[in-house]
Design an enzyme around this catalytic site. Structure first.
Site, PDB file in Angstrom:
ATOM      1  N   CYS A  86       6.374 -13.424   5.686  1.00  0.00           N
ATOM      2  CA  CYS A  86       7.702 -13.308   5.064  1.00  0.00           C
ATOM      3  C   CYS A  86       8.756 -14.011   5.932  1.00  0.00           C
ATOM      4  CB  CYS A  86       8.020 -11.839   4.797  1.00  0.00           C
ATOM      5  SG  CYS A  86       9.411 -11.597   3.682  1.00  0.00           S
ATOM      6  N   HIS A 202       3.136  -9.365   1.961  1.00  0.00           N
ATOM      7  CA  HIS A 202       3.009  -8.506   3.146  1.00  0.00           C
ATOM      8  C   HIS A 202       1.649  -7.829   3.214  1.00  0.00           C
ATOM      9  CE1 HIS A 202       7.169  -8.550   4.667  1.00  0.00           C
ATOM     10  NE2 HIS A 202       7.542  -8.647   3.409  1.00  0.00           N
ATOM     11  N   GLU A 204       0.365  -6.491   5.773  1.00  0.00           N
ATOM     12  CA  GLU A 204       0.478  -5.317   6.657  1.00  0.00           C
ATOM     13  C   GLU A 204       1.004  -4.092   5.917  1.00  0.00           C
ATOM     14  OE1 GLU A 204       2.682  -7.527   6.263  1.00  0.00           O
ATOM     15  OE2 GLU A 204       4.687  -6.906   6.884  1.00  0.00           O
TER      16      GLU A 204
END
Lengths: 229, 84
Positions: A86, A202, A204
């Site tokens: 990002c 994302h 994560e």
């Protein structure tokens, strides 16, 4: 595996990255303050999501001049793995670690789950994923429209540097599956050396069922497999 | 001496500019029917010491190349230079 997570003023996915590495993968992570000059022996550097320096001027434009970015660039130059997620993808493009640029979305800020297709498995972040795998994970960004000149993008495609594309439920890279107007639905790319990877979604934040998707795991497991190889 | 240098940074023509498009749509909605295109960029005013106006412009050009404009997607024009 030891992962160094760069913390810029304005980073806000640094803790998520830390949790993914430490709690989910049970590997080592260390936070690297942007004014540091030492990567502390990290195998992998993550440039996390957020709004480094408030996205002043352009997203990533100021962060690339942070002191630690000199060491990150040297790490990349040596073939070390650098992952930009990002805002970290924006920083990596501004630092010329990755080709292209990320411009204001066509359609404004988007926070939603998307599906991305793994186009290449010959990168440190996709080596454990099946080619063509479709992974669901969130995006949350206002400036993620991948842009390059048509010629440069042709060259990137020929070199296999487009590694993720936004796709629909059928796995097709359609216009309606494209959340931000990225050229050719590009969601993630790598450099010519294939050791620097950037993506807008994302992974994560998609590490366990509680987060509604565990599809990000395979990307972190790829890093682990690459480092341990 | 000190010079004040103004520079326009604009999205490169041909690259989708959703912000400019939205502003253009709003202007036409307001009744400015003649509006055919809008581009939204940045205007920077930089005060810098230099030996001459040309030197100040050259310095700002270098600033644009290195930081103020993204060479992949933006163009810049030095719009003016005057003694500050």
């Amino acid at each position: 595996m030891k992962v160094g997570i760069v913390r810029f003023p304005g980073s806000n996915c640094d803790e998520d990255a830390w949790l993914a590495i430490v709690e989910q993968l049970r590997e080592q992570a260390v936070m690297l303050w942007h004014k540091d000059h030492d990567l502390q022996g990290s195998d992998v550097i993550i440039l996390p999501g957020g709004f480094a320096y408030g996205d002043y001027l352009r997203a990533g434009a100021i962060a690339r001049f942070s002191p630690i970015m000199r060491e990150v660039a040297a790490h990349a130059e040596r073939g070390g793995i650098v992952i930009g997620i990002c805002n970290g993808f924006q920083v990596a493009c501004e630092a010329h670690l990755l080709p292209g640029a990320l411009l204001r979305n066509n359609g404004g800020y988007r926070s939603m789950p998307v599906t991305i297709r793994v186009e290449r498995t010959d990168t440190p972040m996709t080596s454990a994923a099946p080619k063509g795998a479709c992974l669901t994970m969130p995006i949350a960004h206002g400036e993620g429209r991948f842009t390059a000149s048509e010629d440069d993008l042709d060259r990137m495609e020929d070199a296999g540097q487009v590694i993720f594309r936004y796709v629909d439920a059928a796995g097709e890279a359609t216009a309606s599956a494209n959340p931000n107007g990225s050229m050719r639905n590009v969601a993630g790319v790598c450099n010519a050396g294939r050791n620097v990877v950037g993506l807008m979604p994302h992974p994560e934040r998609a590490m366990e069922p509680l987060l509604r998707s565990s599809d990000g795991r395979v990307l972190f497991e790829s890093l682990l497999a690459t480092v341990n190889a | 001496m000190t010079f004040r240098v103004a520079v326009h940074v604009l999205p490169r023509r041909g690259i989708l500019d959703p912000q400019g498009k939205a502003v253009g749509d709003a202007l036409r909605t307001l009744g400015f029917a003649g509006v055919t295109d809008v581009h939204v960029g940045r205007h920077l005013v930089i005060d810098t010491s230099a030996d001459s106006a040309d030197a100040a412009k050259a310095a700002v050009k270098s600033m644009c190349d290195r930081l103020l404009a993204n060479p992949v997607t933006e163009d810049f024009v030095i719009a003016g230079v005057e003694a500050a």
